[in-house]
Write a protein that holds these residues in place. Structure first.
Motif, PDB file in Angstrom:
ATOM      1  N   ARG A 185      44.436   0.851 -12.710  1.00 43.52           N
ATOM      2  CA  ARG A 185      45.766   0.372 -12.434  1.00 43.52           C
ATOM      3  C   ARG A 185      46.668  -0.425 -13.481  1.00 43.52           C
ATOM      4  O   ARG A 185      45.943  -0.928 -14.289  1.00 43.52           O
ATOM      5  CB  ARG A 185      45.882  -0.547 -11.124  1.00 43.52           C
ATOM      6  CG  ARG A 185      45.472   0.228  -9.897  1.00 43.52           C
ATOM      7  CD  ARG A 185      45.664  -1.010  -8.858  1.00 43.52           C
ATOM      8  NE  ARG A 185      45.155  -0.199  -7.377  1.00 43.52           N
ATOM      9  CZ  ARG A 185      45.877   0.785  -6.700  1.00 43.52           C
ATOM     10  NH1 ARG A 185      47.091   0.977  -6.961  1.00 43.52           N
ATOM     11  NH2 ARG A 185      45.300   1.286  -5.534  1.00 43.52           N
ATOM     12  N   ARG A 186      47.830   0.022 -13.895  1.00 43.09           N
ATOM     13  CA  ARG A 186      48.554  -0.710 -14.709  1.00 43.09           C
ATOM     14  C   ARG A 186      49.791  -1.042 -14.260  1.00 43.09           C
ATOM     15  O   ARG A 186      50.455  -0.771 -13.243  1.00 43.09           O
ATOM     16  CB  ARG A 186      48.802   0.222 -15.888  1.00 43.09           C
ATOM     17  CG  ARG A 186      49.666   1.580 -15.514  1.00 43.09           C
ATOM     18  CD  ARG A 186      49.653   2.563 -16.778  1.00 43.09           C
ATOM     19  NE  ARG A 186      50.674   1.690 -17.925  1.00 43.09           N
ATOM     20  CZ  ARG A 186      50.760   2.485 -18.945  1.00 43.09           C
ATOM     21  NH1 ARG A 186      50.514   3.790 -19.197  1.00 43.09           N
ATOM     22  NH2 ARG A 186      51.493   1.866 -19.877  1.00 43.09           N
ATOM     23  N   GLY A 187      50.539  -1.962 -15.069  1.00 40.38           N
ATOM     24  CA  GLY A 187      51.903  -2.558 -14.667  1.00 40.38           C
ATOM     25  C   GLY A 187      51.747  -3.330 -13.504  1.00 40.38           C
ATOM     26  O   GLY A 187      51.024  -4.542 -13.403  1.00 40.38           O
ATOM     27  N   ASN A 188      52.631  -3.172 -12.716  1.00 40.46           N
ATOM     28  CA  ASN A 188      52.653  -3.709 -11.066  1.00 40.46           C
ATOM     29  C   ASN A 188      51.683  -3.602 -10.274  1.00 40.46           C
ATOM     30  O   ASN A 188      51.500  -3.976  -9.343  1.00 40.46           O
ATOM     31  CB  ASN A 188      54.050  -3.730 -10.634  1.00 40.46           C
ATOM     32  CG  ASN A 188      54.389  -2.286 -10.318  1.00 40.46           C
ATOM     33  OD1 ASN A 188      53.464  -1.208 -10.381  1.00 40.46           O
ATOM     34  ND2 ASN A 188      55.772  -1.814  -9.934  1.00 40.46           N
ATOM     35  N   GLY A 189      50.740  -2.725 -10.772  1.00 41.51           N
ATOM     36  CA  GLY A 189      49.358  -2.310  -9.827  1.00 41.51           C
ATOM     37  C   GLY A 189      49.699  -1.086  -8.966  1.00 41.51           C
ATOM     38  O   GLY A 189      48.836  -0.578  -8.594  1.00 41.51           O
ATOM     39  N   LYS A 190      51.059  -0.476  -9.054  1.00 44.88           N
ATOM     40  CA  LYS A 190      51.266   0.620  -8.414  1.00 44.88           C
ATOM     41  C   LYS A 190      50.911   2.091  -9.106  1.00 44.88           C
ATOM     42  O   LYS A 190      50.800   3.000  -8.525  1.00 44.88           O
ATOM     43  CB  LYS A 190      52.726   0.841  -7.675  1.00 44.88           C
ATOM     44  CG  LYS A 190      53.024  -0.563  -6.672  1.00 44.88           C
ATOM     45  CD  LYS A 190      54.193  -0.317  -6.230  1.00 44.88           C
ATOM     46  CE  LYS A 190      54.760  -1.533  -5.498  1.00 44.88           C
ATOM     47  NZ  LYS A 190      56.116  -1.414  -4.856  1.00 44.88           N
ATOM     48  N   GLU A 191      51.114   1.805 -10.455  1.00 40.98           N
ATOM     49  CA  GLU A 191      50.945   2.953 -11.470  1.00 40.98           C
ATOM     50  C   GLU A 191      49.591   3.179 -11.713  1.00 40.98           C
ATOM     51  O   GLU A 191      48.939   2.186 -12.203  1.00 40.98           O
ATOM     52  CB  GLU A 191      51.841   2.919 -12.438  1.00 40.98           C
ATOM     53  CG  GLU A 191      51.859   4.164 -13.360  1.00 40.98           C
ATOM     54  CD  GLU A 191      52.555   4.037 -14.579  1.00 40.98           C
ATOM     55  OE1 GLU A 191      52.962   4.878 -15.298  1.00 40.98           O
ATOM     56  OE2 GLU A 191      53.449   3.083 -14.699  1.00 40.98           O
TER      57      GLU A 191
END
Length: 333
Positions: free
Chosen positions: A276-282
């Motif tokens: 997971r990357r960024g806000n955890g959604k991507e």
């Protein structure tokens, strides 16, 4: 079980030392320094399996392990400049601005029209970095049954073939290639025995111990045998894996502790692992050559995945030998 293979390898080398040193007394110092460097990396790999060293130590300690080898290095520190690049250093018998600039750091041989550059201490630095790369390159291109030992065995066969060709051709470095071939024969013997038990489904696991000891063994023969550039040609998959992994290795994108492919219980096949990357959604696929292979060719069994990667390794080694003996003449005298 990497510690067992490494220990047997060292025992074999010690016995080889007796016969080799008798006929080549000038290489006794090289052999002892090689043993010390490999032994240090074997110990480091074992402690890493037990203590799980942070990555910053894994980058630093191989440099320390290579010091005995570098301190005993008595070969040339000069490199031959490729023909197309020589015009950048000298034209009409005079140094170019770039050549004059480089002379502040290295020695450009004006008598050879810029075809030879003595790198001095920078060459030793390059060899130290080579040791760091070789030890870690095999370690990060791993994670499935048979891959660590398999890729090392293929590279070892390519190195041994190169040594035998150079010995048969009466190379000026014949003694160095005999030294390298002696090490490779012992290495291939213990690796083949280990591969039998590490192949899918594996009954033993090699751990970081084998990866470090194998990488340092290749660095030792490449440095002592004076064919480090040829060695890097055999490491093309590892170089590609490192370059593809750079964003994660340098924390430009999230990097989990383990980037192994994911096993799908329902299909029984390996699939690319994600993080997971960024806000955890991507989500993004972990950036390794293994996951990239699964992305391109699709999910496959672990055994087939290993065969595909080893086939690619074999092709790259054959390509490296082709470049060394057919294309090198186009850019070097």
């Amino acid at each position: 079980l990497g510690i067992v293979s490494g220990a047997i390898f060292l025992i074999c080398l010690i016995f080889c030392l007796v016969g080799f040193a008798t006929n080549h007394p000038s290489k006794l110092l090289d052999l002892n320094s090689a043993l010390l460097s490999i032994c240090f990396m074997l110990f480091l790999g074992f402690t890493d399996d037990v203590l799980e060293w942070p990555w910053r130590y894994k980058l630093f300690l191989p440099s320390v392990a290579s010091l005995p080898l570098l301190c005993c290095y008595t070969g040339s520190t000069s490199v031959v400049v490729p023909i197309p690049l020589r015009i950048l250093l000298m034209t009409h018998g005079e140094l170019t601005p770039l050549g004059k600039l480089l002379c502040h750091f290295v020695v450009v041989d004006e008598n050879s029209d810029g075809s030879i550059v003595n790198l001095g201490v920078f060459y030793l630095l390059y060899m130290g970095l080579l040791a760091v790369f070789c030890t870690n390159a095999i370690n990060i291109h791993a994670g499935i049954n048979g891959l660590e030992v398999g890729q090392s065995y293929v590279i070892g066969c390519a190195v041994l073939f190169h040594n035998l060709v150079e010995i048969d051709n009466g190379s000026l470095s014949r003694e160095n290639h005999v030294f390298s071939a002696m090490i490779m024969l012992s290495f291939l013997g213990v690796s083949l025995a280990l591969l039998r038990h590490n192949w899918y489904p594996a009954t033993v696991f090699v751990g970081d111990t084998y990866c470090y000891f194998a990488g340092m063994t290749f660095a030792v023969v490449g440095i002592s045998g004076h064919f480090s550039k040829t060695l890097l040609l055999f490491f093309l998959p590892q170089v590609a894996n490192f370059l593809w992994s750079v964003p994660q290795l340098f924390r430009l994108v999230p990097c989990p502790k383990h980037r192994l492919p994911r096993f799908n219980v329902e299909s029984g096949k390996m699939e690319p692992s994600r993080v997971r990357r960024g806000n955890g959604k991507e989500e993004m696929v972990n950036m390794t050559l293994i996951n990239l292979t699964l992305q391109i060719l699709g999910p496959m069994s672990e055994e087939r995945l290993c065969i595909v990667l080893l086939a690619f390794q074999t092709i790259c080694c054959c390509f490296g030998l082709y470049v060394r003996y057919n294309l090198a003449q186009l850019v070097f005298d």
